[in-house]
Motif scaffolding. Structure first.
Motif, mmCIF file in Angstrom:
data_model
loop_
_atom_site.group_PDB
_atom_site.id
_atom_site.type_symbol
_atom_site.label_atom_id
_atom_site.label_comp_id
_atom_site.label_asym_id
_atom_site.label_seq_id
_atom_site.Cartn_x
_atom_site.Cartn_y
_atom_site.Cartn_z
ATOM 1 N N LEU A 17 -83.387 106.590 31.554
ATOM 2 C CA LEU A 17 -83.766 105.930 30.289
ATOM 3 C C LEU A 17 -84.160 106.962 29.237
ATOM 4 O O LEU A 17 -83.828 106.807 28.059
ATOM 5 C CB LEU A 17 -84.921 104.952 30.517
ATOM 6 N N ALA A 18 -84.858 108.009 29.649
ATOM 7 C CA ALA A 18 -85.256 109.068 28.709
ATOM 8 C C ALA A 18 -84.028 109.778 28.160
ATOM 9 O O ALA A 18 -83.956 110.073 26.957
ATOM 10 C CB ALA A 18 -86.185 110.066 29.395
ATOM 11 N N ALA A 19 -83.058 110.042 29.017
ATOM 12 C CA ALA A 19 -81.821 110.684 28.567
ATOM 13 C C ALA A 19 -81.083 109.792 27.573
ATOM 14 O O ALA A 19 -80.555 110.270 26.570
ATOM 15 C CB ALA A 19 -80.935 111.023 29.763
ATOM 16 N N ALA A 20 -81.070 108.491 27.840
ATOM 17 C CA ALA A 20 -80.411 107.554 26.921
ATOM 18 C C ALA A 20 -81.128 107.525 25.575
ATOM 19 O O ALA A 20 -80.491 107.455 24.526
ATOM 20 C CB ALA A 20 -80.367 106.153 27.531
ATOM 21 N N ALA A 21 -82.455 107.604 25.611
ATOM 22 C CA ALA A 21 -83.237 107.571 24.369
ATOM 23 C C ALA A 21 -83.016 108.824 23.527
ATOM 24 O O ALA A 21 -83.150 108.787 22.312
ATOM 25 C CB ALA A 21 -84.723 107.408 24.685
ATOM 26 N N GLY A 27 -81.371 106.006 21.414
ATOM 27 C CA GLY A 27 -82.038 105.049 22.276
ATOM 28 C C GLY A 27 -82.281 103.705 21.638
ATOM 29 O O GLY A 27 -83.127 102.949 22.089
ATOM 30 N N ASP A 28 -81.531 103.403 20.577
ATOM 31 C CA ASP A 28 -81.713 102.119 19.909
ATOM 32 C C ASP A 28 -81.305 100.955 20.790
ATOM 33 O O ASP A 28 -81.853 99.874 20.684
ATOM 34 C CB ASP A 28 -80.908 102.066 18.598
ATOM 35 N N ARG A 29 -80.329 101.187 21.655
ATOM 36 C CA ARG A 29 -79.844 100.108 22.512
ATOM 37 C C ARG A 29 -80.512 100.172 23.877
ATOM 38 O O ARG A 29 -80.640 101.240 24.457
ATOM 39 C CB ARG A 29 -78.338 100.242 22.717
ATOM 40 N N PRO A 30 -80.895 99.027 24.393
ATOM 41 C CA PRO A 30 -81.447 99.028 25.756
ATOM 42 C C PRO A 30 -80.350 99.359 26.775
ATOM 43 O O PRO A 30 -79.170 99.164 26.519
ATOM 44 C CB PRO A 30 -81.959 97.605 25.943
ATOM 45 N N THR A 61 -90.000 98.577 28.726
ATOM 46 C CA THR A 61 -89.961 97.237 28.150
ATOM 47 C C THR A 61 -88.588 96.657 28.463
ATOM 48 O O THR A 61 -87.639 97.402 28.703
ATOM 49 C CB THR A 61 -90.185 97.245 26.620
ATOM 50 N N ALA A 62 -88.510 95.339 28.443
ATOM 51 C CA ALA A 62 -87.242 94.670 28.746
ATOM 52 C C ALA A 62 -86.851 93.787 27.574
ATOM 53 O O ALA A 62 -87.700 93.204 26.909
ATOM 54 C CB ALA A 62 -87.393 93.824 30.011
ATOM 55 N N GLN A 63 -85.558 93.713 27.347
ATOM 56 C CA GLN A 63 -85.010 92.832 26.326
ATOM 57 C C GLN A 63 -83.993 91.941 27.001
ATOM 58 O O GLN A 63 -83.099 92.419 27.688
ATOM 59 C CB GLN A 63 -84.348 93.674 25.227
ATOM 60 N N GLU A 67 -77.295 91.563 24.817
ATOM 61 C CA GLU A 67 -77.530 92.954 24.404
ATOM 62 C C GLU A 67 -78.797 93.492 25.060
ATOM 63 O O GLU A 67 -79.399 94.451 24.595
ATOM 64 C CB GLU A 67 -77.655 93.040 22.875
ATOM 65 N N GLY A 68 -79.198 92.873 26.163
ATOM 66 C CA GLY A 68 -80.460 93.203 26.802
ATOM 67 C C GLY A 68 -80.382 94.407 27.706
ATOM 68 O O GLY A 68 -79.335 94.994 27.945
#
Length: 155
Positions: A17-21, A27-30, A61-63, A67-68
């Motif tokens: 997740l950190a790499a994606a951000a 990191g705008d997209r979950p 956090t979860a969405q 697009e979650g």
């Protein structure tokens, strides 16, 4: 120190997740649990329960929705490895399920309590100084690099 599979998977998922951000989209997209599972070769059902724990612990956090997915709840540089381990497995060091300061030894074994407390302090020095950002970037603190570079550390 022995890390459970749950902790290992949690650390790997959060690093992903950190790499994606820090990626090109910032990191705008979950990130979906499926993508995390594939990227880190984690069993998907197992990962879902770990992500739930991380969400309850305030790490992610979860969405919901098409697009979650999941995001870090805070910047990766503010999330230590120690925090993730505590969320998943509880205290860093324990003896028979108790904190070292609550274990009472008598006689010749009395000094063991000090050993367990020192062990916990040593773990904290490393695990609280390394953040998920450090892991995801591969830029670990100097002290960690020095310890890992010592050939005797690998034995």
């Amino acid at each position: 120190m022995r890390l459970s599979a749950r902790v290992d998977y949690a650390l790997r998922a959060v690093a992903e997740l950190a790499a994606a951000a820090s990626g090109p989209d910032g990191g705008d997209r979950p990130v979906t649990a499926e993508r995390l599972a594939q990227a880190q070769q984690i069993p998907p059902k197992f990962l879902e329960s770990i992500l739930l724990q991380l969400r309850r612990g305030g790490v992610v956090t979860a969405q919901r929705g098409p697009e979650g997915g999941y995001r870090l709840a805070r910047p990766a540089g503010e999330i230590s490895l120690a925090e993730i381990i505590r969320v998943i497995d509880g205290p860093l060091a324990n003896v028979r399920g108790q904190r070292p300061e609550h274990v009472d030894y008598k006689g010749a074994a009395e000094a063991l309590q000090d050993v367990w407390i020192a062990l916990r302090a040593s773990e904290r020095l490393i695990l609280e100084s390394v953040t998920i950002a450090d892991v995801a970037s591969g830029d670990l603190p100097d002290r960690v690099r020095e310890l890992a570079a010592d050939p005797s550390a690998w034995v």
